[in-house]
Design a protein around this motif. Sequence first.
Motif, PDB file in Angstrom:
ATOM      1  N   PHE A   7       0.886  -1.187  -0.184  1.00  0.00           N
ATOM      2  CA  PHE A   7       0.014   0.060   0.016  1.00  0.00           C
ATOM      3  C   PHE A   7       0.812   1.270   0.029  1.00  0.00           C
ATOM      4  O   PHE A   7       0.522   2.349  -0.628  1.00  0.00           O
ATOM      5  N   ASP A  31     -10.708  -1.931  -3.953  1.00  0.00           N
ATOM      6  CA  ASP A  31      -9.991  -3.397  -3.732  1.00  0.00           C
ATOM      7  C   ASP A  31      -9.933  -3.927  -5.229  1.00  0.00           C
ATOM      8  O   ASP A  31     -10.847  -3.915  -5.992  1.00  0.00           O
ATOM      9  N   ILE A  32      -8.825  -4.701  -5.102  1.00  0.00           N
ATOM     10  CA  ILE A  32      -8.483  -5.554  -6.476  1.00  0.00           C
ATOM     11  C   ILE A  32      -9.475  -6.506  -6.492  1.00  0.00           C
ATOM     12  O   ILE A  32      -9.564  -7.289  -7.643  1.00  0.00           O
ATOM     13  N   LEU A  41     -10.762   0.702  -0.352  1.00  0.00           N
ATOM     14  CA  LEU A  41      -9.959   0.577   0.745  1.00  0.00           C
ATOM     15  C   LEU A  41      -9.307   2.040   1.101  1.00  0.00           C
ATOM     16  O   LEU A  41      -9.228   2.793  -0.108  1.00  0.00           O
ATOM     17  N   ASN A  87      -9.809  -5.144   9.708  1.00  0.00           N
ATOM     18  CA  ASN A  87      -9.391  -6.140  10.139  1.00  0.00           C
ATOM     19  C   ASN A  87      -8.091  -6.119  10.633  1.00  0.00           C
ATOM     20  O   ASN A  87      -7.066  -5.418  10.304  1.00  0.00           O
ATOM     21  N   GLY A  93      -7.967 -11.320  10.616  1.00  0.00           N
ATOM     22  CA  GLY A  93      -7.910 -11.879   9.054  1.00  0.00           C
ATOM     23  C   GLY A  93      -7.014 -10.709   8.447  1.00  0.00           C
ATOM     24  O   GLY A  93      -7.381 -10.690   7.000  1.00  0.00           O
ATOM     25  N   GLN A  94      -6.179  -9.991   8.884  1.00  0.00           N
ATOM     26  CA  GLN A  94      -5.585  -8.871   8.156  1.00  0.00           C
ATOM     27  C   GLN A  94      -4.465  -9.496   7.392  1.00  0.00           C
ATOM     28  O   GLN A  94      -3.620 -10.188   7.848  1.00  0.00           O
ATOM     29  N   GLU A  95      -4.640  -9.219   5.890  1.00  0.00           N
ATOM     30  CA  GLU A  95      -3.509  -9.690   5.124  1.00  0.00           C
ATOM     31  C   GLU A  95      -2.621  -8.891   4.821  1.00  0.00           C
ATOM     32  O   GLU A  95      -1.341  -8.943   4.475  1.00  0.00           O
ATOM     33  N   VAL A  96      -2.638  -7.335   4.556  1.00  0.00           N
ATOM     34  CA  VAL A  96      -1.943  -6.460   4.231  1.00  0.00           C
ATOM     35  C   VAL A  96      -1.507  -5.651   5.457  1.00  0.00           C
ATOM     36  O   VAL A  96      -2.421  -4.963   6.091  1.00  0.00           O
ATOM     37  N   HIS A 100      -5.980  -0.327   7.009  1.00  0.00           N
ATOM     38  CA  HIS A 100      -7.012  -0.079   5.931  1.00  0.00           C
ATOM     39  C   HIS A 100      -8.318  -0.312   6.280  1.00  0.00           C
ATOM     40  O   HIS A 100      -8.547  -0.969   7.042  1.00  0.00           O
ATOM     41  N   HIS A 102     -11.994  -1.112   5.103  1.00  0.00           N
ATOM     42  CA  HIS A 102     -12.673  -1.640   3.779  1.00  0.00           C
ATOM     43  C   HIS A 102     -13.994  -0.888   3.923  1.00  0.00           C
ATOM     44  O   HIS A 102     -14.768  -0.808   4.861  1.00  0.00           O
TER      45      HIS A 102
END
Length: 120
Positions: A7, A31-32, A41, A87, A93-96, A100, A102
């Motif tokens: 990001f 969001d992609i 985002l 998240n 469940g945060q991936e990045v 951010h 959502h």
Amino acid sequence: MSEDCIFCKIVRGEIPARKVFENDEMLAFHDIHPLRPVHLLLIPKKHIASLAGVGPEDAPLLGNMMAAANRLAVEAGSPEGFRLIVNVGSIGGQEVPHLHFHIVGGPEMVGPMLRRAENS
Ligand code: AMP
């Protein structure tokens, strides 16, 4: 800024994003992999790894981001409401690992907030 953060790379313009809003402190983009017709985002330009990493000095920034969310949702096509999801960490469940929000919505209801766990 963090060198490897995806990001931060979007903030620096090093990788593309479908940006919808930007000012000196925040950036919003699609969001992609959208989960609903509206899925934006909203991120701080400053690298903050997660909501677990914010301090009192970040309160004005976070307030400004919250205040921008409704306008962004309306402009993106969700005038009747939306869901704001943050998240946090592996449990969340945060991936990045760059904070951010959502912003999720669209013409239909986004559905239940959470699915009840099997054992509760
Ligand atoms: P989270 O699981 O809360 O960390 O969500 C990360 C979100 O970032 C996911 O919904 C991804 O689809 C989204 N995402 C990852 N890479 C990109 C990217 N390059 N541009 C836009 N969205 C992205």
